[in-house]
Design a protein around this motif. Sequence first.
Motif, PDB file in Angstrom:
ATOM      1  N   ASP A   7     -38.700  21.822  30.222  1.00 48.40           N
ATOM      2  CA  ASP A   7     -39.499  21.542  31.320  1.00 48.40           C
ATOM      3  C   ASP A   7     -39.858  20.325  31.567  1.00 48.40           C
ATOM      4  O   ASP A   7     -40.570  19.616  30.675  1.00 48.40           O
ATOM      5  CB  ASP A   7     -40.931  22.703  31.082  1.00 48.40           C
ATOM      6  N   TYR A   8     -39.479  19.855  32.785  1.00 45.03           N
ATOM      7  CA  TYR A   8     -39.726  18.312  33.179  1.00 45.03           C
ATOM      8  C   TYR A   8     -41.211  17.917  32.941  1.00 45.03           C
ATOM      9  O   TYR A   8     -41.671  16.854  32.668  1.00 45.03           O
ATOM     10  CB  TYR A   8     -39.493  17.964  34.624  1.00 45.03           C
ATOM     11  N   HIS A  24     -32.446  20.895  41.754  1.00 48.25           N
ATOM     12  CA  HIS A  24     -31.931  22.129  41.192  1.00 48.25           C
ATOM     13  C   HIS A  24     -31.517  22.812  42.575  1.00 48.25           C
ATOM     14  O   HIS A  24     -31.020  23.978  42.346  1.00 48.25           O
ATOM     15  CB  HIS A  24     -33.185  22.935  40.474  1.00 48.25           C
ATOM     16  N   GLY A  31     -31.008  23.552  36.771  1.00 51.67           N
ATOM     17  CA  GLY A  31     -32.163  24.286  36.565  1.00 51.67           C
ATOM     18  C   GLY A  31     -31.903  25.267  35.235  1.00 51.67           C
ATOM     19  O   GLY A  31     -32.702  25.541  34.525  1.00 51.67           O
ATOM     20  N   GLU A  63     -37.780  19.145  41.382  1.00 53.11           N
ATOM     21  CA  GLU A  63     -37.085  20.409  41.027  1.00 53.11           C
ATOM     22  C   GLU A  63     -36.399  21.171  42.192  1.00 53.11           C
ATOM     23  O   GLU A  63     -35.298  21.569  42.330  1.00 53.11           O
ATOM     24  CB  GLU A  63     -37.890  21.627  40.416  1.00 53.11           C
TER      25      GLU A  63
END
Lengths: 77, 575
Positions: free
Chosen positions: B333-334, B316, B324, B312
């Motif tokens: 959400d990953y 992001h 994000g 992230e």
Amino acid sequence: MSVLVNQNVVSVIVDHDKCIAGKGCRVCIDVCPTDILALDQEDGKVKMVYDECWYCLPCEHDCPTKAIHVEIPYLLR
Amino acid sequence: METRHLEADVLVIGGGTAGPIAAIKAKAKNPQLKVLLLDKANVKRAGAIAEGMDSVNNAIVPGFATPEQYVKEITIANDGIVNQAAINAYAVRSYAMIRELDEWGVKFEKDETGDYAVKKVHHLGAYVLPMPEGYDVKKVIFRQLRKHGVQVSNRLVTTRLLVGEGGRVAGAMALDSRSGEFVVIRAKAVVLCTGAAGRLGLPSSGYLFGTYENPTNAGDGYSMAYHAGAELSGLECFQINPLIKDYNGPACAYVTGPFGGYTVNAKGERFIKSDYWSGQMMLEFWRELEGGNGPVFLKLDHLADETVTRIENVLHITERPTRGRFHEGRGTDYRSDLVEMHISEIGLCGGHSASGVWVDEHARTTVPGLYAAGDLCNVAHNYMLGAMVYGQIAGEDAVDFIAGKDFAGFDEDQVALERQRVFAPLLRADGLPPTQVEYKLRRMVNDYLQPPKVTRKMEIGLQRFAEIRADLAQLKANNPHELMRAMEVYAILDCAELAAQASLYRTESRWGLYHYRVEYEGRNDAEWFAFVQVKKGADGRPHCFKRAVPAYLYPIDASERDAYDRLRFEEPATV
């Protein structure tokens, strides 16, 4: 040939309490790749004037007063 | 509608990735020259890497890879249709460019000993060098532009090149999208670095500016090079990328792959061995999406929490920093969710596929004095670092080209005609809004050109494009900004027609999904081991012809040739 004026949701949100365009700041207007931000002559604040946002964030990141928040355009959300 | 006149020894058009390096290197080679860099946006934040880049996709770092390995990998990945000398010209300069960027202040990932931390993402070799703090690349380069004394002019939309005596380039004409001025720039050499044709297909969201490529890259350079008489190459080899569904960011194999992320189908099965972007990979991806096994997802939910956080912190923050925000809006959400993927709109791009203005290993186009670099030129899979290296090659070669030369004389009629074309939509009392014409054009591109390519569909597409060309005489712009959009519609239409013509001409399938023609299954090397070129003929119409693939510097063994055709797992790999 007559045309309609379309209504689109604005994706570049400008916080008027923080925007200092009235004092001559043009940072976000200058860095926008698609040139969609302009000074509103009436209130001295920046506004989005074309629905051509790439939601890429230079306007938000380069703003000296952190007055800008970019949302994902509605069609993509 | 005043006309402003400018002059430069070397004119560089496009201030994204290749352009600034071309300008810096021309100025560094001969500081006496006047080097002018134009951009339709603002050079500080122009182009594909306005918000930086998360990795170098094609780093050739000693100890990890050699130029020979890289040239062979790209030759195989591009189904043999490459000028190896042009790929090699990048490969041998790759490491020096990394070192120079490093000295300028660009941060690349290094291991504990200070060596570059190269990762393997490609099918065969290791070339991916992460840039976890790559968000400031443009700022670093901008400082070098200042230091070298390059002149910069922003908000100039170049619309046509000036062609001088003997077909030599004589400069360019542009529209100032703020003031509405017309600008005529005389130059001894011109370097075109205007990026991909990114506004060709329409994203499935229908949002005109939701493109994978920076939407300022409307294909202006393809159109300008074509009208100046240059050969374009590989326009049938489309750019199609695997992206997050509805978002224009890559999924992204280069970043997540080395951490353990991968692509799965709806059954949770892996179906491709390598997530490196190639036409072959895209074909497998498309088959999975369309064949009943879709949707396709990026899978990260098996990774440790801190690994996801590291991912992230790259994905992001650099390149596409609203990613994000997009996931948050959908509650993805990953750590717990798969990320739905899809395929992008089609485009033309040398840097990702191989569709571009033809250049040799000196970045020279077929028009004397005209260079192309970056995503606009046809050097396959060149990406960001290749754009920079080709900028360097073009900038330095242009300095040699202009030595002892004056400006080329040119016919002033070109200026009068172009002024008339550019300002017509502004002078018209009423007419069609440029964005609406663009929407219709790009929707037709999707309907008729998106692979799998079908002859009859492409023929109908050409009819529709011709009708839209007639509509251009009714475009109406109310101000210089809308006039810029109107001029972009012209460029997009040129790209659509040229892409259709080149696609019809090559009667075989090649590059996986990029040129998948259902009536001509499979590669036909006997007839089509050649580049397809397109050039404006004496009749003003596009003419397609073959150009032989130059003899290889590094021969490809028969056992290696089809390596990229074996990307699919033979048995579903349930993980």
